[in-house]
Design a protein around this motif. Structure first.
Motif, PDB file in Angstrom:
ATOM      1  N   UNK A 137     110.908 -38.314  -8.380  1.00 54.31           N
ATOM      2  CA  UNK A 137     112.103 -37.074  -9.252  1.00 54.31           C
ATOM      3  C   UNK A 137     111.115 -36.404  -9.439  1.00 54.31           C
ATOM      4  N   UNK A 138     110.601 -36.643  -9.892  1.00 56.53           N
ATOM      5  CA  UNK A 138     109.784 -35.570 -11.613  1.00 56.53           C
ATOM      6  C   UNK A 138     108.894 -34.579 -10.040  1.00 56.53           C
ATOM      7  N   UNK A 139     108.222 -35.487  -8.783  1.00 56.07           N
ATOM      8  CA  UNK A 139     107.067 -34.276  -8.100  1.00 56.07           C
ATOM      9  C   UNK A 139     108.494 -33.224  -7.291  1.00 56.07           C
ATOM     10  N   UNK A 140     109.473 -33.831  -6.814  1.00 54.61           N
ATOM     11  CA  UNK A 140     110.047 -32.954  -5.918  1.00 54.61           C
ATOM     12  C   UNK A 140     110.934 -31.918  -6.681  1.00 54.61           C
ATOM     13  N   UNK A 196     108.137 -29.120  -7.442  1.00 58.81           N
ATOM     14  CA  UNK A 196     107.560 -28.695  -6.200  1.00 58.81           C
ATOM     15  C   UNK A 196     108.543 -28.228  -5.948  1.00 58.81           C
ATOM     16  N   UNK A 197     109.875 -28.181  -6.023  1.00 56.96           N
ATOM     17  CA  UNK A 197     111.051 -27.286  -5.395  1.00 56.96           C
ATOM     18  C   UNK A 197     111.833 -26.160  -5.860  1.00 56.96           C
ATOM     19  N   UNK A 253     101.727 -18.528 -13.300  1.00 56.67           N
ATOM     20  CA  UNK A 253     103.561 -18.186 -12.855  1.00 56.67           C
ATOM     21  C   UNK A 253     103.780 -18.778 -11.375  1.00 56.67           C
ATOM     22  N   UNK A 254     103.502 -19.475 -10.740  1.00 56.40           N
ATOM     23  CA  UNK A 254     103.616 -19.698  -8.837  1.00 56.40           C
ATOM     24  C   UNK A 254     103.952 -21.415  -9.445  1.00 56.40           C
ATOM     25  N   UNK A 255     105.083 -21.877  -8.041  1.00 55.66           N
ATOM     26  CA  UNK A 255     105.027 -23.360  -7.996  1.00 55.66           C
ATOM     27  C   UNK A 255     103.981 -23.560  -8.273  1.00 55.66           C
ATOM     28  N   UNK A 256     104.169 -25.230  -8.281  1.00 59.27           N
ATOM     29  CA  UNK A 256     102.623 -26.701  -7.946  1.00 59.27           C
ATOM     30  C   UNK A 256     102.334 -26.127  -6.154  1.00 59.27           C
ATOM     31  N   UNK A 257     103.885 -26.561  -5.757  1.00 56.65           N
ATOM     32  CA  UNK A 257     103.143 -27.437  -4.484  1.00 56.65           C
ATOM     33  C   UNK A 257     103.528 -28.293  -4.548  1.00 56.65           C
ATOM     34  N   UNK A 258     103.898 -29.230  -3.280  1.00 57.15           N
ATOM     35  CA  UNK A 258     103.670 -31.323  -3.844  1.00 57.15           C
ATOM     36  C   UNK A 258     102.906 -31.399  -3.964  1.00 57.15           C
ATOM     37  N   UNK A 265      99.801 -30.954  -5.497  1.00 54.00           N
ATOM     38  CA  UNK A 265     100.090 -31.473  -6.990  1.00 54.00           C
ATOM     39  C   UNK A 265     101.680 -31.277  -8.355  1.00 54.00           C
ATOM     40  N   UNK A 266     102.046 -31.055  -7.287  1.00 53.11           N
ATOM     41  CA  UNK A 266     103.392 -31.624  -8.041  1.00 53.11           C
ATOM     42  C   UNK A 266     103.048 -32.991  -7.661  1.00 53.11           C
TER      43      UNK A 266
END
Length: 147
Positions: free
Chosen positions: A73-76, A79-80, A99-104, A106-107
């Motif tokens: 739940x947290x990672x998706x 990442x999304x 400031x960019x998304x972490x990606x799967x 790292x998430x």
């Protein structure tokens, strides 16, 4: 991300708003676990017939499946879209330091650390950039973002 007037970027989130977001996410996860159990009970009812019964998995299976569900739940979410339901209600966004998304990958690591060591949040008041221990390991940041 929105930049406050006269500021260099969004302000890092503190322990209270992050803690409230975490409690809200726990409530979401409890509801999800209840829904999964009800679904398994319904499938069992269709296969074996009445009466309806909630499954009674062993303690280790409940713990493991709850941990996996929480991490996914947290990672998706991070990442999304960079935020969970609790983060959205509290106006928070999880990003890398730029400031960019972490990606799967790292998430997933951040989620596993958050679920396994939730007391990592206690480091926030002692950190100059309001980082939890998980943020230091993954090089992430949680900032206010009301967009």
């Amino acid at each position: 991300m929105t930049v406050p007037e006269g500021g260099s970027g969004p302000e890092p989130a503190g322990i209270v708003s992050r803690g409230v977001a975490a409690v809200l996410d726990v409530l979401v996860l409890v509801a999800a676990c209840f829904a999964v159990q009800a679904g398994v009970g319904c499938v069992r009812l269709l296969v074996t017939g009445p009466p309806f019964r909630f499954p009674e998995p062993s303690l280790w299976l409940s713990g493991l499946s709850g941990w996996v569900l929480a991490v996914l739940y947290l990672a998706c979410s991070w990442a999304a879209i960079g935020r969970t339901a609790g983060d959205r209600l509290m106006g928070l966004r999880v990003t890398d330091r730029a400031g960019a998304r972490l990606g799967l990958p790292r998430s997933l690591l951040r989620a596993a650390l958050c679920v396994t060591f939730p007391l990592g949040l206690v480091w926030i008041p002692f950190s100059r950039r309001r980082a939890a221990l998980q943020d230091l390991v993954v090089v992430s940041a949680v900032r206010y973002d009301w967009r």
